[in-house]
Scaffold this motif. Structure first.
Motif, PDB file in Angstrom:
ATOM      1  N   ALA A 197       0.829  -1.213   0.000  1.00  0.00           N
ATOM      2  CA  ALA A 197       0.000   0.000   0.000  1.00  0.00           C
ATOM      3  C   ALA A 197       0.863   1.263   0.000  1.00  0.00           C
ATOM      4  O   ALA A 197       0.544   2.234  -0.698  1.00  0.00           O
ATOM      5  CB  ALA A 197      -0.948  -0.009   1.201  1.00  0.00           C
ATOM      6  N   ARG A 198       1.951   1.258   0.742  1.00  0.00           N
ATOM      7  CA  ARG A 198       2.859   2.429   0.755  1.00  0.00           C
ATOM      8  C   ARG A 198       3.475   2.653  -0.615  1.00  0.00           C
ATOM      9  O   ARG A 198       3.653   3.784  -1.046  1.00  0.00           O
ATOM     10  CB  ARG A 198       3.956   2.249   1.812  1.00  0.00           C
ATOM     11  CG  ARG A 198       3.492   2.491   3.228  1.00  0.00           C
ATOM     12  CD  ARG A 198       4.664   2.628   4.212  1.00  0.00           C
ATOM     13  NE  ARG A 198       5.764   1.720   3.965  1.00  0.00           N
ATOM     14  CZ  ARG A 198       5.956   0.565   4.605  1.00  0.00           C
ATOM     15  NH1 ARG A 198       5.094   0.161   5.519  1.00  0.00           N
ATOM     16  NH2 ARG A 198       7.002  -0.181   4.333  1.00  0.00           N
ATOM     17  N   ARG A 199       3.790   1.593  -1.312  1.00  0.00           N
ATOM     18  CA  ARG A 199       4.380   1.725  -2.649  1.00  0.00           C
ATOM     19  C   ARG A 199       3.384   2.293  -3.650  1.00  0.00           C
ATOM     20  O   ARG A 199       3.771   2.802  -4.694  1.00  0.00           O
ATOM     21  CB  ARG A 199       4.927   0.377  -3.129  1.00  0.00           C
ATOM     22  CG  ARG A 199       6.122  -0.080  -2.303  1.00  0.00           C
ATOM     23  CD  ARG A 199       6.645  -1.435  -2.720  1.00  0.00           C
ATOM     24  NE  ARG A 199       7.066  -1.518  -4.109  1.00  0.00           N
ATOM     25  CZ  ARG A 199       8.196  -1.032  -4.624  1.00  0.00           C
ATOM     26  NH1 ARG A 199       9.027  -0.378  -3.853  1.00  0.00           N
ATOM     27  NH2 ARG A 199       8.486  -1.182  -5.906  1.00  0.00           N
ATOM     28  N   CYS A 200       2.097   2.188  -3.331  1.00  0.00           N
ATOM     29  CA  CYS A 200       1.045   2.686  -4.228  1.00  0.00           C
ATOM     30  C   CYS A 200       0.650   4.133  -3.928  1.00  0.00           C
ATOM     31  O   CYS A 200      -0.159   4.702  -4.678  1.00  0.00           O
ATOM     32  CB  CYS A 200      -0.185   1.789  -4.124  1.00  0.00           C
ATOM     33  SG  CYS A 200       0.110   0.109  -4.729  1.00  0.00           S
ATOM     34  N   ASP A 251       3.494   9.267  -3.843  1.00  0.00           N
ATOM     35  CA  ASP A 251       4.940   9.455  -3.963  1.00  0.00           C
ATOM     36  C   ASP A 251       5.687   8.124  -4.096  1.00  0.00           C
ATOM     37  O   ASP A 251       6.914   8.095  -4.101  1.00  0.00           O
ATOM     38  CB  ASP A 251       5.476  10.227  -2.748  1.00  0.00           C
ATOM     39  CG  ASP A 251       5.213   9.511  -1.431  1.00  0.00           C
ATOM     40  OD1 ASP A 251       4.351   8.604  -1.393  1.00  0.00           O
ATOM     41  OD2 ASP A 251       5.870   9.854  -0.432  1.00  0.00           O
ATOM     42  N   GLY A 252       4.952   7.012  -4.233  1.00  0.00           N
ATOM     43  CA  GLY A 252       5.579   5.696  -4.320  1.00  0.00           C
ATOM     44  C   GLY A 252       5.831   5.256  -5.747  1.00  0.00           C
ATOM     45  O   GLY A 252       5.280   5.813  -6.699  1.00  0.00           O
ATOM     46  N   PRO A 253       6.645   4.206  -5.911  1.00  0.00           N
ATOM     47  CA  PRO A 253       6.986   3.729  -7.255  1.00  0.00           C
ATOM     48  C   PRO A 253       5.813   3.122  -8.022  1.00  0.00           C
ATOM     49  O   PRO A 253       5.882   2.989  -9.234  1.00  0.00           O
ATOM     50  CB  PRO A 253       8.075   2.691  -7.006  1.00  0.00           C
ATOM     51  CG  PRO A 253       7.934   2.299  -5.583  1.00  0.00           C
ATOM     52  CD  PRO A 253       7.335   3.465  -4.862  1.00  0.00           C
ATOM     53  N   LEU A 254       4.736   2.747  -7.326  1.00  0.00           N
ATOM     54  CA  LEU A 254       3.566   2.190  -8.010  1.00  0.00           C
ATOM     55  C   LEU A 254       2.416   3.184  -8.086  1.00  0.00           C
ATOM     56  O   LEU A 254       1.274   2.808  -8.364  1.00  0.00           O
ATOM     57  CB  LEU A 254       3.097   0.908  -7.300  1.00  0.00           C
ATOM     58  CG  LEU A 254       4.107  -0.235  -7.246  1.00  0.00           C
ATOM     59  CD1 LEU A 254       3.541  -1.406  -6.451  1.00  0.00           C
ATOM     60  CD2 LEU A 254       4.523  -0.671  -8.635  1.00  0.00           C
ATOM     61  N   ALA A 255       2.707   4.457  -7.853  1.00  0.00           N
ATOM     62  CA  ALA A 255       1.675   5.499  -7.887  1.00  0.00           C
ATOM     63  C   ALA A 255       0.940   5.456  -9.221  1.00  0.00           C
ATOM     64  O   ALA A 255       1.557   5.410 -10.290  1.00  0.00           O
ATOM     65  CB  ALA A 255       2.300   6.876  -7.677  1.00  0.00           C
ATOM     66  N   GLY A 256      -0.373   5.421  -9.151  1.00  0.00           N
ATOM     67  CA  GLY A 256      -1.187   5.426 -10.359  1.00  0.00           C
ATOM     68  C   GLY A 256      -1.415   4.061 -10.971  1.00  0.00           C
ATOM     69  O   GLY A 256      -2.267   3.919 -11.853  1.00  0.00           O
TER      70      GLY A 256
END
Length: 188
Positions: free
Chosen positions: A119-122, A125-130
């Motif tokens: 969830a943090r990666r999403c 500002d995370g690498p999986l944003a969007g």
């Protein structure tokens, strides 16, 4: 456990299965945490499902026989199509599933921690944003927490694209099956 290994596992699966949706990531994390326990609560039913899946598996494609679903490789998926093509037997796989279920208890706190890493990666500002709808991800996670981390099915998109047909085992049981079949144990 080191978050980097979990992140690497997630990255590998998202590259291998680009149509993964939130439910598919959740299923990966759930399998890595809880193993096959939910599928083996009734051995007769587990055998019937396995017999059914053997009957409809079809021809192997380019899938590996074994792939990791745990950051250290302790739990794996054994894909049925390649297993059948190398002479794998229902009884031996069912016995490995039962032993695997006995060996893995699963820890809800670990599942929560792994879900949090995803969830943090999403986040924006995370690498999986969007890549995954943030609101949907948040609601999905909250619901699974309230339900105490139940097993879920793959998404329809994942099922259509990959036709998943596998069983979750401990690494030890998968290695033993491969040795019995005299095929290399080479998880991806």
């Amino acid at each position: 456990m080191d978050d980097d290994r979990l992140i690497s596992l997630l990255d590998i699966h998202m590259a291998r299965y680009p149509v993964m949706e939130i439910a598919d990531v959740y299923k990966l994390l759930h399998q890595g945490t809880f193993g096959p326990g939910h599928l083996v609560s009734n051995k007769k039913t587990a055998r019937e499902w396995l017999e059914h899946d053997f009957g409809v598996a079809g021809q192997p494609g380019d899938e590996a026989l074994v792939e990791h679903v745990h950051p250290t490789g302790a739990i794996v998926r054994l894909h049925l199509r390649p297993y059948i093509s190398v002479g794998g037997e229902i009884k031996k796989l069912l016995d490995a599933m039962v032993r695997s279920a006995e060996q893995v208890t699963g820890d809800p706190a670990q599942m929560a921690a792994w879900w949090d890493v995803f969830a943090r990666r999403c986040q924006p500002d995370g690498p999986l944003a969007g890549q995954f709808p943030l609101r949907e991800l948040t609601l999905f996670g909250r619901a699974r927490v309230e339900e105490q981390w139940p097993a879920v099915h793959h998404s329809p998109a994942y099922n259509e694209a990959y036709r998943p047909s596998y069983r979750v085992l401990t690494e030890r049981e998968a290695e033993s099956l491969c040795a019995t079949l005299r095929v290399p144990y080479e998880p991806v």
